[in-house]
Design a protein around this motif. Structure first.
Motif, PDB file in Angstrom:
ATOM      1  N   MET A   1       0.825  -1.184   0.000  1.00 54.51           N
ATOM      2  CA  MET A   1       0.000   0.000   0.000  1.00 54.51           C
ATOM      3  C   MET A   1       0.872   1.251   0.000  1.00 54.51           C
ATOM      4  SD  MET A   1      -3.154   0.601   2.524  1.00 54.51           S
ATOM      5  CE  MET A   1      -4.156   2.019   2.501  1.00 54.51           C
ATOM      6  N   GLY A   2       1.962   1.213   0.740  1.00 48.86           N
ATOM      7  CA  GLY A   2       2.886   2.314   0.699  1.00 48.86           C
ATOM      8  C   GLY A   2       2.686   3.382   1.761  1.00 48.86           C
TER       9      GLY A   2
ATOM     10  N   MET B   1     -16.092  -0.737   8.799  1.00 53.17           N
ATOM     11  CA  MET B   1     -15.520  -1.871   9.526  1.00 53.17           C
ATOM     12  C   MET B   1     -14.530  -2.630   8.642  1.00 53.17           C
ATOM     13  SD  MET B   1     -18.937  -3.040  11.591  1.00 53.17           S
ATOM     14  CE  MET B   1     -18.273  -4.574  12.162  1.00 53.17           C
ATOM     15  N   ARG B   2     -14.866  -2.784   7.375  1.00 49.75           N
ATOM     16  CA  ARG B   2     -13.960  -3.435   6.429  1.00 49.75           C
ATOM     17  C   ARG B   2     -12.684  -2.615   6.276  1.00 49.75           C
ATOM     18  NH1 ARG B   2     -11.686  -7.773   4.133  1.00 49.75           N
ATOM     19  NH2 ARG B   2     -10.934  -7.250   2.073  1.00 49.75           N
ATOM     20  N   CYS B   3     -12.807  -1.293   6.256  1.00 47.62           N
ATOM     21  CA  CYS B   3     -11.629  -0.431   6.150  1.00 47.62           C
ATOM     22  C   CYS B   3     -10.681  -0.632   7.332  1.00 47.62           C
ATOM     23  CB  CYS B   3     -12.048   1.031   6.083  1.00 47.62           C
ATOM     24  SG  CYS B   3     -12.831   1.505   4.544  1.00 47.62           S
ATOM     25  N   VAL B   4     -11.253  -0.716   8.529  1.00 43.90           N
ATOM     26  CA  VAL B   4     -10.424  -0.943   9.719  1.00 43.90           C
ATOM     27  C   VAL B   4      -9.702  -2.283   9.608  1.00 43.90           C
ATOM     28  CG1 VAL B   4     -10.487  -1.348  12.215  1.00 43.90           C
ATOM     29  CG2 VAL B   4     -11.792   0.528  11.236  1.00 43.90           C
ATOM     30  N   GLN B   5     -10.412  -3.311   9.159  1.00 42.19           N
ATOM     31  CA  GLN B   5      -9.795  -4.627   9.016  1.00 42.19           C
ATOM     32  C   GLN B   5      -8.669  -4.612   7.988  1.00 42.19           C
ATOM     33  OE1 GLN B   5     -13.209  -7.043   8.157  1.00 42.19           O
ATOM     34  NE2 GLN B   5     -13.769  -7.243  10.297  1.00 42.19           N
ATOM     35  N   GLU B   6      -8.870  -3.919   6.881  1.00 43.22           N
ATOM     36  CA  GLU B   6      -7.825  -3.830   5.855  1.00 43.22           C
ATOM     37  C   GLU B   6      -6.618  -3.057   6.366  1.00 43.22           C
ATOM     38  OE1 GLU B   6      -8.921  -2.566   1.947  1.00 43.22           O
ATOM     39  OE2 GLU B   6     -10.675  -3.886   1.887  1.00 43.22           O
ATOM     40  N   LEU B   7      -6.874  -1.964   7.083  1.00 45.91           N
ATOM     41  CA  LEU B   7      -5.762  -1.179   7.610  1.00 45.91           C
ATOM     42  C   LEU B   7      -4.981  -1.966   8.662  1.00 45.91           C
ATOM     43  CD1 LEU B   7      -7.496   2.297   7.814  1.00 45.91           C
ATOM     44  CD2 LEU B   7      -5.559   1.703   6.347  1.00 45.91           C
TER      45      LEU B   7
ATOM     46  N   LEU C   1      -6.508  -8.443   0.304  1.00 51.11           N
ATOM     47  CA  LEU C   1      -6.690  -9.892   0.283  1.00 51.11           C
ATOM     48  C   LEU C   1      -6.988 -10.473   1.659  1.00 51.11           C
ATOM     49  CD1 LEU C   1      -3.741 -10.821  -2.102  1.00 51.11           C
ATOM     50  CD2 LEU C   1      -6.141 -10.445  -2.693  1.00 51.11           C
ATOM     51  N   ALA C   2      -7.004  -9.624   2.671  1.00 52.53           N
ATOM     52  CA  ALA C   2      -7.197 -10.099   4.042  1.00 52.53           C
ATOM     53  C   ALA C   2      -8.600 -10.656   4.235  1.00 52.53           C
ATOM     54  CB  ALA C   2      -6.949  -8.966   5.035  1.00 52.53           C
ATOM     55  N   ALA C   3      -8.686 -11.726   5.004  1.00 49.37           N
ATOM     56  CA  ALA C   3      -9.988 -12.309   5.322  1.00 49.37           C
ATOM     57  C   ALA C   3     -10.704 -11.374   6.292  1.00 49.37           C
ATOM     58  CB  ALA C   3      -9.800 -13.675   5.951  1.00 49.37           C
ATOM     59  N   PHE C   4     -11.995 -11.301   6.167  1.00 49.04           N
ATOM     60  CA  PHE C   4     -12.752 -10.442   7.062  1.00 49.04           C
ATOM     61  C   PHE C   4     -14.031 -11.143   7.478  1.00 49.04           C
ATOM     62  CE2 PHE C   4     -14.451  -9.555   2.940  1.00 49.04           C
ATOM     63  CZ  PHE C   4     -15.775  -9.263   3.129  1.00 49.04           C
TER      64      PHE C   4
ATOM     65  N   LEU D   1      -0.980  -3.078   8.706  1.00 47.78           N
ATOM     66  CA  LEU D   1      -0.042  -2.914   9.824  1.00 47.78           C
ATOM     67  C   LEU D   1       0.718  -4.209  10.104  1.00 47.78           C
ATOM     68  CD1 LEU D   1      -1.872  -0.748  12.504  1.00 47.78           C
ATOM     69  CD2 LEU D   1       0.155  -0.166  11.193  1.00 47.78           C
ATOM     70  N   ARG D   2       0.048  -5.338   9.914  1.00 52.24           N
ATOM     71  CA  ARG D   2       0.695  -6.635  10.134  1.00 52.24           C
ATOM     72  C   ARG D   2       1.596  -7.041   8.975  1.00 52.24           C
ATOM     73  NH1 ARG D   2      -4.701  -7.886  11.572  1.00 52.24           N
ATOM     74  NH2 ARG D   2      -4.928  -9.019   9.616  1.00 52.24           N
ATOM     75  N   GLY D   3       1.610  -6.240   7.908  1.00 54.76           N
ATOM     76  CA  GLY D   3       2.457  -6.538   6.772  1.00 54.76           C
ATOM     77  C   GLY D   3       1.781  -7.394   5.710  1.00 54.76           C
ATOM     78  N   GLU D   4       0.477  -7.583   5.834  1.00 56.75           N
ATOM     79  CA  GLU D   4      -0.264  -8.363   4.852  1.00 56.75           C
ATOM     80  C   GLU D   4      -0.859  -7.422   3.811  1.00 56.75           C
ATOM     81  OE1 GLU D   4      -3.272 -10.338   7.091  1.00 56.75           O
ATOM     82  OE2 GLU D   4      -1.851 -11.281   8.447  1.00 56.75           O
ATOM     83  N   ASN D   5      -1.334  -8.014   2.729  1.00 58.03           N
ATOM     84  CA  ASN D   5      -2.046  -7.225   1.732  1.00 58.03           C
ATOM     85  C   ASN D   5      -3.471  -7.039   2.229  1.00 58.03           C
ATOM     86  OD1 ASN D   5      -3.237  -6.052  -0.469  1.00 58.03           O
ATOM     87  ND2 ASN D   5      -2.521  -7.570  -1.940  1.00 58.03           N
ATOM     88  N   GLY D   6      -3.859  -5.815   2.526  1.00 58.38           N
ATOM     89  CA  GLY D   6      -5.168  -5.535   3.099  1.00 58.38           C
ATOM     90  C   GLY D   6      -6.318  -5.917   2.192  1.00 58.38           C
TER      91      GLY D   6
END
Length: 78
Positions: free
Chosen positions: A1-2, A37-43, A54-57, A47-52
């Motif tokens: 994300m950068g 809520m999805r935005c918070v999960q992606e962000l 593609l993150a499971a929610f 922070l954990r270094g994953e691609n937001g």
């Protein structure tokens, strides 16, 4: 994300503030709440270094009544 860690944490704080102020009165508000809520999960994933993206929610809760076999189960618990 950068984005830097500090910027990501600030964005999470801002989204959580908006979530806390949001009053759900109709479907549009509910959709906005789910999006935030999805935005918070992606962000948090960023922070954990994953691609937001593609993150499971967690899927939103199902609307409507519970099936009858689950409704009556709660009444007969000993």
């Amino acid at each position: 994300m950068g984005l830097s860690r500090r910027c990501t944490e600030t964005l999470i704080d801002l989204v959580e503030i908006k979530l806390s102020c949001l009053e759900v009165t109709d479907r549009e508000d509910l959709k906005e709440k789910e999006l935030l809520m999805r935005c918070v999960q992606e962000l948090n994933a960023e922070l954990r270094g994953e691609n937001g993206a593609l993150a499971a929610f967690a899927a939103p809760k199902r609307r409507g009544r519970r099936p009858k076999h689950l409704q009556y189960q709660d009444l007969h618990v000993a």
